[in-house]
Design a protein around this motif. Structure first.
Motif, short mmCIF file in Angstrom:
data_model
loop_
_atom_site.label_atom_id
_atom_site.label_comp_id
_atom_site.label_asym_id
_atom_site.label_seq_id
_atom_site.Cartn_x
_atom_site.Cartn_y
_atom_site.Cartn_z
N GLY A 134 -8.82 28.42 75.83
CA GLY A 134 -8.98 27.50 74.69
C GLY A 134 -9.76 28.28 73.64
N LYS A 135 -9.36 28.12 72.37
CA LYS A 135 -9.86 29.04 71.36
C LYS A 135 -11.39 29.00 71.17
N GLY A 136 -11.95 27.80 71.05
CA GLY A 136 -13.41 27.72 70.86
C GLY A 136 -14.16 28.19 72.10
N THR A 194 -2.84 40.39 74.26
CA THR A 194 -3.37 40.02 72.93
C THR A 194 -4.03 38.64 72.96
N VAL A 195 -4.01 37.98 74.11
CA VAL A 195 -4.57 36.62 74.17
C VAL A 195 -6.08 36.64 73.89
N GLY A 196 -6.49 35.83 72.94
CA GLY A 196 -7.91 35.73 72.62
C GLY A 196 -8.39 36.76 71.61
N ALA A 197 -7.47 37.63 71.12
CA ALA A 197 -7.89 38.65 70.15
C ALA A 197 -8.44 37.98 68.88
N GLY A 198 -7.75 36.93 68.44
CA GLY A 198 -8.20 36.21 67.24
C GLY A 198 -9.53 35.53 67.48
N VAL A 235 -7.95 36.56 57.40
CA VAL A 235 -6.56 36.55 57.85
C VAL A 235 -6.37 37.70 58.84
N THR A 236 -6.13 37.38 60.09
CA THR A 236 -5.90 38.45 61.05
C THR A 236 -4.43 38.85 61.03
N LEU A 237 -4.19 40.15 61.16
CA LEU A 237 -2.85 40.71 60.97
C LEU A 237 -2.37 41.42 62.23
N GLY A 238 -2.85 40.99 63.41
CA GLY A 238 -2.47 41.65 64.66
C GLY A 238 -2.86 43.13 64.61
N ALA A 239 -1.93 44.01 65.02
CA ALA A 239 -2.22 45.46 65.05
C ALA A 239 -2.53 46.03 63.67
N HIS A 240 -2.23 45.28 62.61
CA HIS A 240 -2.45 45.78 61.25
C HIS A 240 -3.84 45.43 60.71
N GLY A 241 -4.73 44.95 61.57
CA GLY A 241 -6.11 44.71 61.15
C GLY A 241 -6.34 43.30 60.64
N ALA A 242 -7.16 43.19 59.60
CA ALA A 242 -7.48 41.86 59.05
C ALA A 242 -7.89 41.99 57.59
N LEU A 243 -7.64 40.92 56.84
CA LEU A 243 -8.05 40.86 55.43
C LEU A 243 -9.08 39.74 55.30
N LEU A 301 -12.01 30.00 57.17
CA LEU A 301 -10.77 29.69 57.90
C LEU A 301 -10.24 30.99 58.48
N LYS A 302 -9.71 30.93 59.71
CA LYS A 302 -9.18 32.14 60.33
C LYS A 302 -7.73 31.96 60.78
N PRO A 303 -6.81 31.95 59.82
CA PRO A 303 -5.40 31.93 60.23
C PRO A 303 -4.93 33.35 60.55
N ALA A 343 -7.15 52.40 67.21
CA ALA A 343 -5.88 52.19 67.92
C ALA A 343 -6.21 51.99 69.39
N VAL A 344 -5.59 51.00 70.00
CA VAL A 344 -5.85 50.75 71.41
C VAL A 344 -4.52 50.63 72.16
N VAL A 345 -4.57 50.85 73.46
CA VAL A 345 -3.39 50.59 74.29
C VAL A 345 -3.45 49.11 74.62
N ALA A 379 -15.52 42.06 63.16
CA ALA A 379 -14.40 41.20 63.58
C ALA A 379 -13.25 42.05 64.14
N VAL A 380 -12.84 43.09 63.39
CA VAL A 380 -11.69 43.87 63.87
C VAL A 380 -12.05 44.69 65.11
N ALA A 381 -13.32 45.12 65.21
CA ALA A 381 -13.74 45.87 66.40
C ALA A 381 -13.68 44.96 67.64
N TRP A 382 -14.17 43.74 67.51
CA TRP A 382 -14.13 42.81 68.65
C TRP A 382 -12.68 42.45 68.99
N GLY A 383 -11.83 42.26 67.96
CA GLY A 383 -10.42 41.91 68.19
C GLY A 383 -9.70 43.04 68.92
N ALA A 384 -9.87 44.27 68.43
CA ALA A 384 -9.20 45.43 69.06
C ALA A 384 -9.67 45.58 70.51
N ALA A 385 -10.95 45.38 70.74
CA ALA A 385 -11.49 45.52 72.10
C ALA A 385 -10.88 44.47 73.02
N1 LIG Z 1 -1.97 45.48 68.98
C1 LIG Z 1 -3.20 45.52 68.47
N2 LIG Z 1 -3.86 46.70 68.34
C2 LIG Z 1 -5.11 46.77 67.84
N3 LIG Z 1 -5.81 45.69 67.42
C3 LIG Z 1 -5.20 44.49 67.51
C4 LIG Z 1 -3.88 44.33 68.03
N4 LIG Z 1 -3.57 43.02 68.01
C5 LIG Z 1 -4.64 42.39 67.50
N5 LIG Z 1 -5.63 43.26 67.21
C6 LIG Z 1 -6.95 42.96 66.65
O1 LIG Z 1 -7.27 41.61 66.94
C7 LIG Z 1 -7.36 40.85 65.73
C8 LIG Z 1 -6.77 39.48 65.93
O2 LIG Z 1 -5.40 39.60 66.27
P1 LIG Z 1 -4.29 38.54 65.87
O3 LIG Z 1 -4.03 38.60 64.42
O4 LIG Z 1 -3.14 38.80 66.80
O5 LIG Z 1 -5.02 37.16 66.20
P2 LIG Z 1 -4.43 35.75 66.63
O6 LIG Z 1 -2.97 35.68 66.31
O7 LIG Z 1 -5.31 34.72 66.09
O8 LIG Z 1 -4.62 35.85 68.22
P3 LIG Z 1 -4.83 34.71 69.34
O9 LIG Z 1 -4.28 33.42 68.78
O10 LIG Z 1 -4.06 35.22 70.53
O11 LIG Z 1 -6.29 34.68 69.60
C9 LIG Z 1 -6.67 41.69 64.66
O12 LIG Z 1 -7.22 41.44 63.38
C10 LIG Z 1 -6.95 43.10 65.13
O13 LIG Z 1 -8.24 43.51 64.74
#
Ligand SMILES: Nc1ncnc2c1ncn2[C@@H]1O[C@H](COP(=O)(O)OP(=O)(O)OP(=O)(O)O)[C@@H](O)[C@H]1O
Ligand SMILES: O=P(O)(O)OC[C@@]1(O)O[C@H](CO)[C@@H](O)[C@@H]1O
Length: 313
Positions: free
Chosen positions: A37-39, A247-251, A219-227, A181-183, A241-243, A272-278
């Motif tokens: 659950g997200k929170g 991706t669950v919980g990255a946001g 705005v999180t952008l998955g592997a493309h980082g965040a704005l 807001l974190k979409p 860059a991570v292997v 934020a992006v360091a914690w997400g990538a980790a």
């Molecule tokens: N493949 C990836 N490689 C490196 N970093 C990633 C990757 N995917 C996500 N991240 C990191 O995690 C952050 C959040 O990812 P994402 O945008 O997928 O969130 P989300 O869709 O809200 O995820 P969730 O709903 O599963 O928690 C990104 O901004 C980025 O820093």
């Protein structure tokens, strides 16, 4: 203290397989069960990194008892409900591809919704630094629940960060009053009803959301980082860059990193992006600890060019 509210928490069951082949019998290599659950994940990430947090959530049935056990010593306020807490299933493949099957969750009665709000209001009186309101809404919950939560928090002088999607996001963001807001990009595109391809598209959409009476948009952008976008400025950051493993919980971890950080917005974005990538490098819904964070490898760009294409970042 950072307070989180998760109206629709879950038991997260993750199955790791080499490759997802439709219609085949697949042998599961490993499976894990974690609190979700997200929170809840925001609280788990904050706690793992030594921050003070309390999670407010409804729990019910056998899965509710399982969730309670999985939460361990995480400070929580659990609101009892009759219907059972959901179990969400994640399938992760060897290349990190993550497929999620999320249940809609229990049906909360009007009285249970009021109990949840009363429990939240009691915690808001402990003067938290932030309230994080996150995730989908369970069945029977009116889509304006997050707007109501924002009004409760405002009455107690607490700023709110919101991470949800679909109708609840549309209703809440449109009502305004959220400090953050974190979409992700897909959620922002759905909210504005138009495709977003360039940095300029994303920034324009985020500024529209700000103009409805909200503060910052991360705005999180998955592997493309965040704005990170406010009324005047924009920053883009990307973690190392991570292997990818799951991706669950990255946001959720990104949001936790942003809120845990001190300093100006761009430094918070880097966290934020360091914690997400980790988080992405860890299995299932596992949250990173201090040893997993590689903040020094984050790339930060102030006011990135509008014509940059997100897919190329
Ligand atoms: N493949 C990836 N490689 C490196 N970093 C990633 C990757 N995917 C996500 N991240 C990191 O995690 C952050 C959040 O990812 P994402 O945008 O997928 O969130 P989300 O869709 O809200 O995820 P969730 O709903 O599963 O928690 C990104 O901004 C980025 O820093
Ligand atoms: O169905 P929702 O509430 O949108 O999302 C729930 C969920 O996918 O979000 C977390 C990851 O962000 C998981 O722990 C959980 O299973």
């Amino acid at each position: 203290m950072i307070l989180t509210c998760t109206p629709n928490p879950s038991v997260d069951h993750t199955l790791e397989i080499p490759e997802l082949l439709q219609g085949e019998i697949l042998r599961v290599q490993t499976s894990r069960t974690e609190a979700g659950g997200k929170g809840v994940n925001v609280s788990r990430a904050l706690r793992r990194n030594g921050r003070d947090t309390t999670a407010v959530l409804p729990v019910g049935g056998a899965q509710g008892a399982e969730l309670t056990a999985l939460l361990g010593d995480l400070p929580c306020v659990r609101v009892p409900i009759t219907d059972a807490t959901r179990t969400n299933v994640t399938v992760t493949e060897a290349d990190g591809t993550t497929t999620k099957l999320n249940s809609s969750g229990p049906a909360l009665t009007p009285a249970e919704i009021e109990d949840l709000l009363a429990a939240l209001d009691a915690e808001l009186q402990r003067d938290p630094r932030w309230l994080v309101a996150s995730g989908s809404l369970p069945g029977g919950t009116p889509p304006d629940l997050y707007a109501r939560i924002a009004r409760l928090a405002a009455a107690r002088g607490v700023q709110v960060a919101l991470d949800t999607s679909g109708k609840p996001l549309e209703t809440a963001a449109g009502a305004g009053g959220f400090a953050l807001l974190k979409p992700n990009m897909e959620e922002l595109a759905a909210l504005l009803g138009r495709p977003l391809e360039t940095v300029g598209d994303v920034v324009g959409a985020a500024r529209e959301v700000v103009s409805w009476g909200n503060g910052l948009v991360l705005v999180t952008l998955g592997a493309h980082g965040a704005l990170l976008v406010d009324r005047e400025r924009t920053w883009w950051a990307q973690g190392p860059a991570v292997v990818p493993r799951s991706t669950v919980g990255a946001g959720d971890c990104s949001l936790a990193g942003y809120l845990a950080a001190e300093g100006p917005p761009e430094e918070r974005l880097c966290q934020a992006v360091a914690w997400g990538a980790a988080a992405v490098a860890l299995p299932g819904t596992t949250v990173p600890g201090p040893a997993d964070l590689r903040v020094e490898e984050v790339r930060l760009v102030a006011d990135p060019p509008a014509e940059w294409r997100v897919a190329d970042l």
